[in-house]
Design an enzyme around this catalytic site. Structure first.
Site, PDB file in Angstrom:
ATOM      1  N   ASP A  50       0.925  -1.663   0.013  1.00  0.00           N
ATOM      2  CA  ASP A  50       0.412  -0.173  -0.217  1.00  0.00           C
ATOM      3  C   ASP A  50       0.946   1.231   0.133  1.00  0.00           C
ATOM      4  OD1 ASP A  50      -2.410  -1.544   0.150  1.00  0.00           O
ATOM      5  OD2 ASP A  50      -2.580  -1.180   2.462  1.00  0.00           O
ATOM      6  N   TYR A  78       5.891  -8.117   8.979  1.00  0.00           N
ATOM      7  CA  TYR A  78       6.008  -6.561   8.821  1.00  0.00           C
ATOM      8  C   TYR A  78       6.112  -7.016   9.848  1.00  0.00           C
ATOM      9  CZ  TYR A  78       3.036  -7.700   4.447  1.00  0.00           C
ATOM     10  OH  TYR A  78       2.744  -8.450   3.394  1.00  0.00           O
ATOM     11  N   ASP A  92      -6.105   2.724   8.653  1.00  0.00           N
ATOM     12  CA  ASP A  92      -5.018   3.193   8.571  1.00  0.00           C
ATOM     13  C   ASP A  92      -5.588   4.662   8.407  1.00  0.00           C
ATOM     14  OD1 ASP A  92      -5.469   4.053   5.620  1.00  0.00           O
ATOM     15  OD2 ASP A  92      -4.525   1.973   5.042  1.00  0.00           O
ATOM     16  N   ARG A 183      -4.012  -4.843   8.243  1.00  0.00           N
ATOM     17  CA  ARG A 183      -4.710  -3.782   8.042  1.00  0.00           C
ATOM     18  C   ARG A 183      -6.021  -3.806   8.905  1.00  0.00           C
ATOM     19  NH1 ARG A 183      -6.592  -0.881   3.693  1.00  0.00           N
ATOM     20  NH2 ARG A 183      -6.203  -2.748   2.754  1.00  0.00           N
TER      21      ARG A 183
END
Length: 311
Positions: A50, A78, A92, A183
């Site tokens: 993203d 991550y 987000d 997310r």
């Protein structure tokens, strides 16, 4: 008199660039920029990040693009910061705030719920995602104020490591299977804590065996002399490093490159103990020939082959 514009001639470039994608850039924009800086003929990325996210974005050039699918299937790692107590439309910082709640969550509360999110779990894909419905990405429906039903998808969280908590910010390290939405993971953790949440930051640090510590930024690439940029690429077989290697003689290599299945049981070729995918090299010069499937009985079936100076 104006000089005519001369179209720049792209050159063959083969290998993998480990890019540290900056925040605010789409994966495709980063790919286009890197392709121009390398003056490469052919390029592709290995799954998108993203614009909100930063970190490892492996870019494939030339013959390496044939193996980009392997990284789409690979596990990802991550590091993320979850903002507890606030939910947004996108999950987000790019979305609008939906709700703010008083935050009374303790570190003990967090450590108690995190085990719920390890191992196989089900996730409902977010509306703000590139998944398509009737040929249109879900985020286009979301921007039009339309919410569609989405089926939950099975993913695997291999590990979920608590890195720290300074209210309202929770830091986590996540190793997960393909298709996992961090997310959604952040939102689900917030829901389990009863306070809601969204992602404040997301950084990808690993894709399969590739790691962020060996990456380079677009600014670093731009600052280098053009003649030195291609030297930053990892070889094509960096994408296949998890597979065992098979070495072939020139005669067997030529047959494989013609698309023939090879019966190696009676050949003087050292084979892995187990069947499955392998990376194949020409023994005489060490050049990569591509990937193949090693089948029962020592049968080597070509899979994705690359062009070499011998072909």
């Amino acid at each position: 008199m104006n000089k005519p514009n001369v179209k720049r001639v792209r050159v063959p470039v083969h290998g993998v660039l480990l890019l540290d994608k900056p925040v605010g850039w789409s994966s495709n924009d980063a790919l286009i920029r890197a392709k121009r800086l390398l003056n490469a003929q052919k390029a592709g990325h290995t799954g998108t990040l993203d614009p909100f996210a930063t970190g490892l974005l492996p870019l494939c050039f030339g013959e390496a693009t044939k193996f980009s699918h392997d990284l789409l299937e690979a596990d990802k790692t991550y590091e993320t910061t979850v903002h507890l107590g606030v939910t947004t439309t996108t999950g987000d910082t790019e979305g609008e705030v939906l709700e703010q709640r008083e935050l009374t969550v303790s570190e003990a509360d967090i450590l108690a719920v995190l085990p719920q999110f390890t191992g196989p779990i089900a996730q409902v894909p977010p509306m703000y995602s590139a998944l398509k419905r009737d040929g249109k990405p879900l985020y286009e429906y979301a921007r039009a104020g339309i919410t569609l039903e989405r089926e939950a998808r099975n993913v695997v969280i291999h590990s979920l490591e608590f890195l720290g908590y300074e209210a309202p910010f929770l830091r986590l390290r996540v190793c997960c299977s393909k298709g996992t939405y961090i997310r959604v993971l952040g939102e689900d953790i917030g829901h389990a804590l009863g306070c809601g949440a969204h992602l404040n930051a997301l950084r990808r640090t690993g894709v399969g065996s590739l790691v962020l510590s060996k990456s380079i930024t677009l600014d670093m690439l731009d600052a280098m002399p053009e003649t030195e940029r291609a030297g930053l690429l990892d070889p094509v077989d960096a994408l296949l490093s998890n597979f065992p290697a098979v070495q072939l003689t020139d005669v067997l290599a030529a047959r494989l490159l013609q698309g023939q299945r090879l019966a190696l049981a009676k050949e003087t070729v050292e084979l892995p103990a187990d069947t499955g995918r392998v990376r194949v090299y020409r023994q005489s010069d060490g050049s990569l020939l591509g990937s193949a499937q090693l089948q029962t009985g020592g049968i080597l079936a070509p899979e994705r082959l690359i062009r070499t100076e011998h072909t």
